[in-house]
Motif scaffolding. Structure first.
Motif, mmCIF file in Angstrom:
data_model
loop_
_atom_site.group_PDB
_atom_site.id
_atom_site.type_symbol
_atom_site.label_atom_id
_atom_site.label_comp_id
_atom_site.label_asym_id
_atom_site.label_seq_id
_atom_site.Cartn_x
_atom_site.Cartn_y
_atom_site.Cartn_z
ATOM 1 N N TYR A 139 -38.843 -65.278 -9.554
ATOM 2 C CA TYR A 139 -37.596 -64.676 -9.398
ATOM 3 C C TYR A 139 -37.504 -63.513 -7.897
ATOM 4 O O TYR A 139 -37.166 -63.537 -7.656
ATOM 5 C CB TYR A 139 -37.126 -64.530 -10.801
ATOM 6 N N LEU A 140 -38.453 -62.414 -8.900
ATOM 7 C CA LEU A 140 -38.376 -61.113 -8.530
ATOM 8 C C LEU A 140 -39.009 -61.590 -7.370
ATOM 9 O O LEU A 140 -38.428 -60.620 -6.534
ATOM 10 C CB LEU A 140 -38.681 -60.366 -9.125
ATOM 11 N N SER A 141 -40.016 -61.591 -7.086
ATOM 12 C CA SER A 141 -40.919 -61.845 -5.629
ATOM 13 C C SER A 141 -40.223 -62.732 -4.982
ATOM 14 O O SER A 141 -40.376 -62.497 -3.395
ATOM 15 C CB SER A 141 -42.108 -62.511 -6.001
ATOM 16 N N GLY A 142 -38.741 -63.159 -4.811
ATOM 17 C CA GLY A 142 -38.271 -64.389 -3.352
ATOM 18 C C GLY A 142 -37.498 -63.254 -3.390
ATOM 19 O O GLY A 142 -36.449 -63.617 -2.105
ATOM 20 N N LEU A 143 -36.850 -62.200 -4.353
ATOM 21 C CA LEU A 143 -35.510 -60.524 -3.681
ATOM 22 C C LEU A 143 -35.727 -59.548 -2.912
ATOM 23 O O LEU A 143 -36.984 -59.853 -3.112
ATOM 24 C CB LEU A 143 -34.757 -60.090 -4.888
ATOM 25 N N GLU A 144 -35.222 -59.711 -1.948
ATOM 26 C CA GLU A 144 -35.240 -58.980 -0.681
ATOM 27 C C GLU A 144 -34.863 -57.499 -1.433
ATOM 28 O O GLU A 144 -32.683 -57.897 -1.430
ATOM 29 C CB GLU A 144 -34.947 -59.120 0.412
ATOM 30 N N TYR A 145 -34.715 -56.142 -0.970
ATOM 31 C CA TYR A 145 -33.797 -55.065 -1.645
ATOM 32 C C TYR A 145 -33.371 -54.054 -0.318
ATOM 33 O O TYR A 145 -33.294 -53.292 -0.393
ATOM 34 C CB TYR A 145 -34.490 -54.520 -2.568
ATOM 35 N N ASP A 146 -33.893 -55.089 1.013
ATOM 36 C CA ASP A 146 -33.910 -54.070 1.878
ATOM 37 C C ASP A 146 -32.680 -54.298 3.021
ATOM 38 O O ASP A 146 -31.538 -55.032 3.158
ATOM 39 C CB ASP A 146 -34.667 -53.516 3.117
ATOM 40 N N LEU A 147 -32.164 -53.622 4.242
ATOM 41 C CA LEU A 147 -30.814 -54.212 4.969
ATOM 42 C C LEU A 147 -31.326 -53.757 6.421
ATOM 43 O O LEU A 147 -31.243 -53.317 6.610
ATOM 44 C CB LEU A 147 -29.940 -53.504 4.831
ATOM 45 N N SER A 148 -32.335 -54.586 7.194
ATOM 46 C CA SER A 148 -33.052 -54.897 7.929
ATOM 47 C C SER A 148 -31.934 -54.794 9.219
ATOM 48 O O SER A 148 -30.969 -55.569 8.650
ATOM 49 C CB SER A 148 -34.478 -55.595 8.140
ATOM 50 N N GLY A 149 -32.368 -54.490 10.063
ATOM 51 C CA GLY A 149 -31.674 -55.470 11.297
ATOM 52 C C GLY A 149 -31.660 -56.905 11.240
ATOM 53 O O GLY A 149 -30.089 -57.328 11.286
ATOM 54 N N LEU A 150 -32.099 -57.390 10.998
ATOM 55 C CA LEU A 150 -32.310 -58.584 10.953
ATOM 56 C C LEU A 150 -31.187 -59.223 9.441
ATOM 57 O O LEU A 150 -30.061 -60.356 10.099
ATOM 58 C CB LEU A 150 -33.495 -60.168 10.228
ATOM 59 N N LYS A 151 -31.154 -58.626 8.889
ATOM 60 C CA LYS A 151 -29.874 -58.462 7.343
ATOM 61 C C LYS A 151 -28.706 -58.227 7.994
ATOM 62 O O LYS A 151 -27.747 -58.807 7.541
ATOM 63 C CB LYS A 151 -30.344 -57.709 6.218
ATOM 64 N N GLN A 152 -28.960 -57.297 8.562
ATOM 65 C CA GLN A 152 -27.523 -56.247 9.275
ATOM 66 C C GLN A 152 -27.164 -57.847 10.065
ATOM 67 O O GLN A 152 -25.525 -57.347 9.887
ATOM 68 C CB GLN A 152 -27.467 -54.862 9.979
ATOM 69 N N GLU A 153 -27.436 -57.871 10.539
ATOM 70 C CA GLU A 153 -27.311 -59.521 11.721
ATOM 71 C C GLU A 153 -26.177 -60.438 11.005
ATOM 72 O O GLU A 153 -24.870 -61.006 11.332
ATOM 73 C CB GLU A 153 -27.859 -60.103 12.613
ATOM 74 N N ALA A 154 -27.651 -60.926 9.652
ATOM 75 C CA ALA A 154 -26.320 -62.075 9.070
ATOM 76 C C ALA A 154 -25.817 -61.447 7.952
ATOM 77 O O ALA A 154 -24.657 -62.454 7.851
ATOM 78 C CB ALA A 154 -27.616 -62.331 8.127
ATOM 79 N N LEU A 155 -25.625 -60.489 7.842
ATOM 80 C CA LEU A 155 -24.660 -59.919 7.590
ATOM 81 C C LEU A 155 -23.253 -60.560 8.358
ATOM 82 O O LEU A 155 -21.690 -60.374 7.712
ATOM 83 C CB LEU A 155 -24.110 -58.937 7.571
ATOM 84 N N GLN A 156 -23.298 -60.052 9.518
ATOM 85 C CA GLN A 156 -22.203 -60.365 10.561
ATOM 86 C C GLN A 156 -21.789 -61.370 11.132
ATOM 87 O O GLN A 156 -20.553 -61.386 11.043
ATOM 88 C CB GLN A 156 -22.544 -59.286 11.837
#
Ligand SMILES: C=C(O[C@@H]1C=C(C(=O)O)C=C[C@H]1O)C(=O)O
Length: 268
Positions: A228-245
């Motif tokens: 479970y924990l290995s599948g989680l991510e804790y960063d907010l990379s450029g791709l994640k910022q795009e995904a949020l948008q």
């Protein structure tokens, strides 16, 4: 001395972010723990200066908030703990009552988006417990991890998995937000907080074994907790910022939030 209040989610998934954090923070930072929906309310009302809040709450209150760079709770593909349990066929859920946990905001909005716009079904939603509904229940966090063991309904959708399958993007469930107005009084404190969070995340992720022994819900075996924990991510990379948008644009189109031009970050 004025106190800087930080609100964190106490679910197992935040354990790597808060590994050793409380012991290392300067005394002017006070940590409290609450479910995400409660933290969303506290930060909106100015009762805490910073919080690990639902990404949807950042969208709602973004004019008053700034993001701490590179921190989130997210997943690329299946997340394991944002689960919609349901009975029968998904395509037959229209008009049927389904319930969701009162602890979430992001995952509730994600569930509605996926069901209505991606699968074309429109159930009747209410906040409630799994035993109060006959057709479906959305759980997050530790509750979802535990329900997965004895599911309340025969079928399950992992919302992170479906989002990535449909969009090719990661999904950001939670972000670390700070109230803009607290920056003036607490600029140095915020920098210290950020440094400590980056440090605790690094230590937490490199000591998953110890952390799992100490923090895992008893219903989960060690290998299950590790997967479970290995599948989680804790960063907010450029791709994640795009995904949020992308997520926010869907919600703005659906009339759930107003448009957001850009994500705004604290300058450290
Ligand atoms: C992945 C998760 O992310 C959580 C989901 C949230 C939401 O739905 O609003 C908020 C905070 C996160 O802790 C989870 O708790 O399972």
């Amino acid at each position: 001395m004025s106190i800087f209040k930080l609100g964190l989610v106490a679910y197992f998934n935040t354990a790597p972010l808060r590994y050793g954090l409380a012991e290392n923070l300067p005394s002017e930072i006070e940590i409290s723990y609450a479910p995400p929906a409660e933290l969303n309310r506290l930060i909106a009302q100015g009762q805490i200066e910073a919080g690990l809040i639902s990404s949807l709450a950042y969208a709602k209150y973004h004019e008053e908030l700034l993001l701490l760079p590179d921190l989130s709770i997210s997943a690329t593909g299946r997340v394991g703990s944002v689960l919609f349990f349901f009975r029968g066929r998904l395509s037959e859920l229209s008009g049927k009552p389904v319930a969701f946990t009162p602890e979430s905001e992001t995952s509730v909005a994600l569930l509605k988006l996926l069901l209505e716009d991606f699968y074309g079904v429109r159930p009747l939603y209410r906040v409630g417990r799994p035993e109060e509904t006959d057709f479906g229940y959305l759980a997050i966090g530790d509750e979802a991890l535990i329900l997965r063991k004895t599911p309340p309904f025969p079928n399950v959708l992992d919302l992170g998995g479906i989002w990535t399958e449909k969009t090719g993007l990661p999904f950001v469930f939670a972000v670390l937000a700070i109230r803009k107005e607290s920056l003036q009084a607490f600029g140095d404190t915020v920098r210290l907080l950020a440094r400590n969070l980056y440090l605790s995340r690094a230590k937490g992720l490199s000591h998953l074994d110890k952390l799992i022994e100490k923090e895992r819900p008893e219903e989960l075996s060690y290998p299950e907790a590790l997967t479970y924990l290995s599948g989680l991510e804790y960063d907010l990379s450029g791709l994640k910022q795009e995904a949020l948008q992308v997520f926010f644009r869907h919600l703005a189109r659906r009339g759930e939030i107003s448009k957001i031009r850009r994500l705004s970050f604290v300058e450290l």
